[in-house]
Scaffold this active site. Sequence first.
Site, PDB file in Angstrom:
ATOM      1  CE  LYS A 178      -4.942   6.315   0.799  1.00  0.00           C
ATOM      2  NZ  LYS A 178      -6.009   6.299  -0.247  1.00  0.00           N
TER       3      LYS A 178
ATOM      4  N   GLY B 235      -1.964  -3.607  -0.255  1.00  0.00           N
ATOM      5  CA  GLY B 235      -1.960  -3.136  -1.638  1.00  0.00           C
ATOM      6  C   GLY B 235      -0.827  -3.766  -2.423  1.00  0.00           C
ATOM      7  CB  SER B 236       0.783  -2.715  -5.558  1.00  0.00           C
ATOM      8  OG  SER B 236       1.405  -1.476  -5.267  1.00  0.00           O
ATOM      9  CB  THR B 237       4.924  -5.898  -4.189  1.00  0.00           C
ATOM     10  OG1 THR B 237       4.191  -7.073  -3.800  1.00  0.00           O
ATOM     11  CG2 THR B 237       6.354  -6.035  -3.712  1.00  0.00           C
ATOM     12  CB  ALA B 238       5.326  -1.158  -6.727  1.00  0.00           C
ATOM     13  CB  THR B 239       2.095   0.988  -3.134  1.00  0.00           C
ATOM     14  OG1 THR B 239       1.705   1.310  -4.469  1.00  0.00           O
ATOM     15  CG2 THR B 239       1.673   2.117  -2.206  1.00  0.00           C
ATOM     16  N   GLY B 240       3.965  -0.861  -1.315  1.00  0.00           N
ATOM     17  CA  GLY B 240       4.416  -1.305   0.000  1.00  0.00           C
ATOM     18  C   GLY B 240       5.880  -1.017   0.235  1.00  0.00           C
TER      19      GLY B 240
ATOM     20  CD  GLU C  66      -2.914  -8.935   2.209  1.00  0.00           C
ATOM     21  OE1 GLU C  66      -2.451  -9.330   1.118  1.00  0.00           O
ATOM     22  OE2 GLU C  66      -4.085  -8.586   2.366  1.00  0.00           O
TER      23      GLU C  66
ATOM     24  CB  CYS D 190      -3.787  -9.910  -2.491  1.00  0.00           C
ATOM     25  SG  CYS D 190      -4.609 -10.324  -0.934  1.00  0.00           S
TER      26      CYS D 190
ATOM     27  CD  GLU E 176      -1.096  -9.195  -7.339  1.00  0.00           C
ATOM     28  OE1 GLU E 176      -1.822  -9.706  -6.467  1.00  0.00           O
ATOM     29  OE2 GLU E 176      -0.350  -8.224  -7.123  1.00  0.00           O
TER      30      GLU E 176
END
Length: 414
Positions: free
Chosen positions: A109, A162-167, A185, A219, A316
């Site tokens: 995606k 991507g972001s830590t929250a989404t990860g 990552e 990042c 960040e």
Amino acid sequence: VRGGYLNKLADLLYEHRDILASIESLDNGKAIQLARGDVDLVIRYIRSCAGWADKVTGSVVETGRDHFTYVRREPLGVCGQIIPWNFPLLMWSWKIGPALATGNTLVLKTAESTPLSALYASKLVKEAGFPAGVYNVVSGFGKITGEAIATHQKIKKVAFTGSTATGRHIMKAAAESNLKKVTLELGGKSPNIIFDDADVKKTVQNLVLGIFYNSGEVCCAGSRIYVQEGIYDEIIREFKAAAETLKVGNPFDEEVFQGAQTSQQQLDKILGYVDIGKKEGATLVTGGERLGETGYFVKPTIFADVKEDMRIVKEEIFGPVVTVSKFSTKEEAIKLANDSEYGLAAGIHTTNVNTAHDVAAQVRAGTVWVNTYNDFHPMVPFGGYGQSGIGREMGVEALENYTQYKAVRMGITI
């Protein structure tokens, strides 16, 4: 065969390198000179993966005369991959290269705001001759398309940048669906440590590359600078001068180093953090404002006299904003560097090899650059400690993300 397809793809990427760089600048806003650097690394990495295609081997285990035991290394199957908007084509290559080299199929995606370079490159994948169904690309919003990948029962592995929250959300979705293998990552707040014996001129160049490269949308950006007290004032003075001479503007201007931020949303976020820094009492050394009335441009921004509990130090920002702090001893520098939930990268600047090795060993980060920064190579693994992620991109380590081991033990009648 897989190596041949990947080498052909690398050849095609090289033939189309100018178009790909232009698409990347147009879609993302990055300076054209930096986009060309991205495309160059993409080509080198795909070619590196081609070289691995026939070297992912198993092994024979010596277990005595009455058994024959060997270990097969097999692909996982269908891999889901979700890439970000800051390095669209580079992240595309970091995902598809090892997946295809190890015999998997994939569904990738693109980022909703920067899909064009991956879509153009997909045309080249087809031209390279990959069998139908091996490589698949979809575009859409994360909450819909990304969620479908993370929860799909037939997808055996998901890779996300991507972001830590989404990860964190993707890891939970993978666990609750079919226990997909997961590599992540994620974010970073990387320290850049400067000792009194550093080469000031070279160090300042690395500081600029560390935080203002790709408009700060990196990042692993060196967004926390720690300077030993003996050269603190000199570094501030030289770094300020360097930041103020950087050319910011039209990404297609060959002299521009810092292009546009990728979106209005990112522009607003960055300027919001500038306001937070001012309210928290940090000293604005330079920048701190939008450049021009049109376009998403931000002046390179340096904050000094910061306290470690300030939000601009802890969170960040993902833009051309950096904080500078002072330290006295090596032990203090290491403590400050490690005072973060992240652990993606770090920089060390010193002419003392003993200091470099000692600090590199003690800093909790997946990549430590010494007297350089944002310096990548296809054979060097990249990934994070702590909340910066799981697994590694590039290098032989990336192949681990896309293979599984099967032990076969056969009884032998003697």
